[in-house]
Write a protein that holds these residues in place. Structure first.
Motif, mmCIF file in Angstrom:
data_model
loop_
_atom_site.group_PDB
_atom_site.id
_atom_site.type_symbol
_atom_site.label_atom_id
_atom_site.label_comp_id
_atom_site.label_asym_id
_atom_site.label_seq_id
_atom_site.Cartn_x
_atom_site.Cartn_y
_atom_site.Cartn_z
ATOM 1 N N GLU A 1 53.197 52.754 44.871
ATOM 2 C CA GLU A 1 52.726 51.676 44.399
ATOM 3 C C GLU A 1 51.896 51.032 45.480
ATOM 4 O O GLU A 1 52.294 51.238 46.725
ATOM 5 C CB GLU A 1 53.912 50.638 44.251
ATOM 6 C CG GLU A 1 53.817 49.548 43.343
ATOM 7 C CD GLU A 1 55.068 48.831 43.191
ATOM 8 O OE1 GLU A 1 54.880 47.450 43.387
ATOM 9 O OE2 GLU A 1 56.193 49.291 42.794
ATOM 10 N N LYS B 1 49.108 37.620 48.568
ATOM 11 C CA LYS B 1 48.958 38.198 47.585
ATOM 12 C C LYS B 1 47.432 37.992 47.025
ATOM 13 O O LYS B 1 47.090 36.978 47.132
ATOM 14 C CB LYS B 1 49.872 38.409 46.329
ATOM 15 C CG LYS B 1 50.593 39.292 46.182
ATOM 16 C CD LYS B 1 51.713 39.201 44.957
ATOM 17 C CE LYS B 1 51.128 40.066 43.718
ATOM 18 N NZ LYS B 1 51.526 40.221 42.556
ATOM 19 N N ARG B 2 46.668 38.891 46.518
ATOM 20 C CA ARG B 2 45.247 38.707 46.251
ATOM 21 C C ARG B 2 45.232 38.093 44.669
ATOM 22 O O ARG B 2 45.910 38.549 44.018
ATOM 23 C CB ARG B 2 44.569 39.983 45.962
ATOM 24 C CG ARG B 2 43.049 39.537 45.661
ATOM 25 C CD ARG B 2 42.045 40.808 46.317
ATOM 26 N NE ARG B 2 41.555 41.541 45.360
ATOM 27 C CZ ARG B 2 41.051 42.946 45.418
ATOM 28 N NH1 ARG B 2 41.035 43.296 46.545
ATOM 29 N NH2 ARG B 2 40.722 43.184 44.618
ATOM 30 N N PRO B 3 44.843 36.995 44.478
ATOM 31 C CA PRO B 3 44.778 36.364 43.314
ATOM 32 C C PRO B 3 44.334 37.131 42.184
ATOM 33 O O PRO B 3 43.228 37.785 42.348
ATOM 34 C CB PRO B 3 44.085 35.053 43.382
ATOM 35 C CG PRO B 3 44.053 34.843 44.884
ATOM 36 C CD PRO B 3 43.942 36.199 45.383
ATOM 37 N N GLU B 4 44.914 37.200 40.945
ATOM 38 C CA GLU B 4 44.783 38.050 39.726
ATOM 39 C C GLU B 4 43.220 37.702 39.409
ATOM 40 O O GLU B 4 42.926 36.443 39.569
ATOM 41 C CB GLU B 4 45.762 37.554 38.730
ATOM 42 C CG GLU B 4 45.751 38.721 37.769
ATOM 43 C CD GLU B 4 46.579 39.950 38.020
ATOM 44 O OE1 GLU B 4 46.175 41.000 37.481
ATOM 45 O OE2 GLU B 4 47.514 39.756 38.868
ATOM 46 N N GLY B 5 42.402 38.671 39.194
ATOM 47 C CA GLY B 5 41.001 38.571 38.949
ATOM 48 C C GLY B 5 40.029 37.902 39.674
ATOM 49 O O GLY B 5 38.928 37.851 39.276
ATOM 50 N N SER B 6 40.514 38.020 40.984
ATOM 51 C CA SER B 6 39.446 37.472 42.238
ATOM 52 C C SER B 6 38.483 38.393 42.361
ATOM 53 O O SER B 6 38.758 39.364 42.375
ATOM 54 C CB SER B 6 40.364 36.795 43.268
ATOM 55 O OG SER B 6 41.231 37.885 43.838
ATOM 56 N N LYS B 7 37.430 37.704 42.536
ATOM 57 C CA LYS B 7 36.179 38.854 42.912
ATOM 58 C C LYS B 7 36.126 39.051 44.595
ATOM 59 O O LYS B 7 36.195 38.030 45.255
ATOM 60 C CB LYS B 7 34.866 38.220 42.419
ATOM 61 C CG LYS B 7 34.865 38.295 40.917
ATOM 62 C CD LYS B 7 34.538 39.152 40.234
ATOM 63 C CE LYS B 7 34.233 39.238 38.806
ATOM 64 N NZ LYS B 7 35.264 39.139 38.126
ATOM 65 N N ILE C 1 49.782 47.257 46.867
ATOM 66 C CA ILE C 1 49.758 45.903 46.550
ATOM 67 C C ILE C 1 48.225 45.335 47.197
ATOM 68 O O ILE C 1 48.003 45.688 48.145
ATOM 69 C CB ILE C 1 50.668 44.871 47.428
ATOM 70 C CG1 ILE C 1 52.176 45.393 47.305
ATOM 71 C CG2 ILE C 1 50.736 43.489 47.089
ATOM 72 C CD1 ILE C 1 53.227 44.575 48.137
ATOM 73 N N SER C 2 47.676 44.576 46.375
ATOM 74 C CA SER C 2 46.260 44.057 46.566
ATOM 75 C C SER C 2 46.742 42.642 47.413
ATOM 76 O O SER C 2 47.285 42.082 47.047
ATOM 77 C CB SER C 2 45.314 43.684 45.369
ATOM 78 O OG SER C 2 45.337 44.883 44.775
ATOM 79 N N ASN D 1 44.597 46.526 51.165
ATOM 80 C CA ASN D 1 45.569 46.774 50.220
ATOM 81 C C ASN D 1 46.633 47.442 51.390
ATOM 82 O O ASN D 1 46.602 47.944 52.397
ATOM 83 C CB ASN D 1 45.071 48.110 49.456
ATOM 84 C CG ASN D 1 44.496 47.776 48.227
ATOM 85 O OD1 ASN D 1 43.699 46.856 48.355
ATOM 86 N ND2 ASN D 1 44.927 48.212 47.097
#
Length: 99
Positions: free
Chosen positions: A36, A9-15, A38-39, A28
């Motif tokens: 729905e 899962k892509r970390p929240e707020g990661s650039k 998922i990042s 994605n």
């Protein structure tokens, strides 16, 4: 032939740029639960191998996301390549219906 790819899962707020610098390609997953998505992030070396073997929209790819306890059959829907560098910078997977 099916290919197995493990993602996280892509970390929240990661650039995305910072992820790419650390060897991860943003991705994605669509279609696993209706609209729905998922990042995710996939290791760049894994992506390189994948692109040598997989044809977009044709090759079945078994995508696993251990932390979500999700594994399913997908196809590579879209591969975005950086116009100047020629490097992959985003992937889109689409879950295929089971059956």
């Amino acid at each position: 032939m099916s290919i197995t790819v493990e993602s996280q899962k892509r970390p929240e707020g990661s650039k995305p740029k910072a992820l790419r610098r650390s060897g991860l390609i943003p991705a994605n997953l669509y279609g696993h639960k209706g609209a729905e998505s998922i990042s995710l992030v996939v290791d760049a070396k894994t992506v390189e191998r994948l692109l040598k073997q997989a044809a977009p929209n044709k090759t079945e790819i078994v995508l696993s996301i251990p932390e979500l306890e999700w594994t399913g059959t997908t196809v590579l829907r879209e591969v975005q390549i950086h116009p100047a560098k020629g490097t992959t910078y985003h992937l889109s997977f689409f879950a295929t219906a089971k059956g």
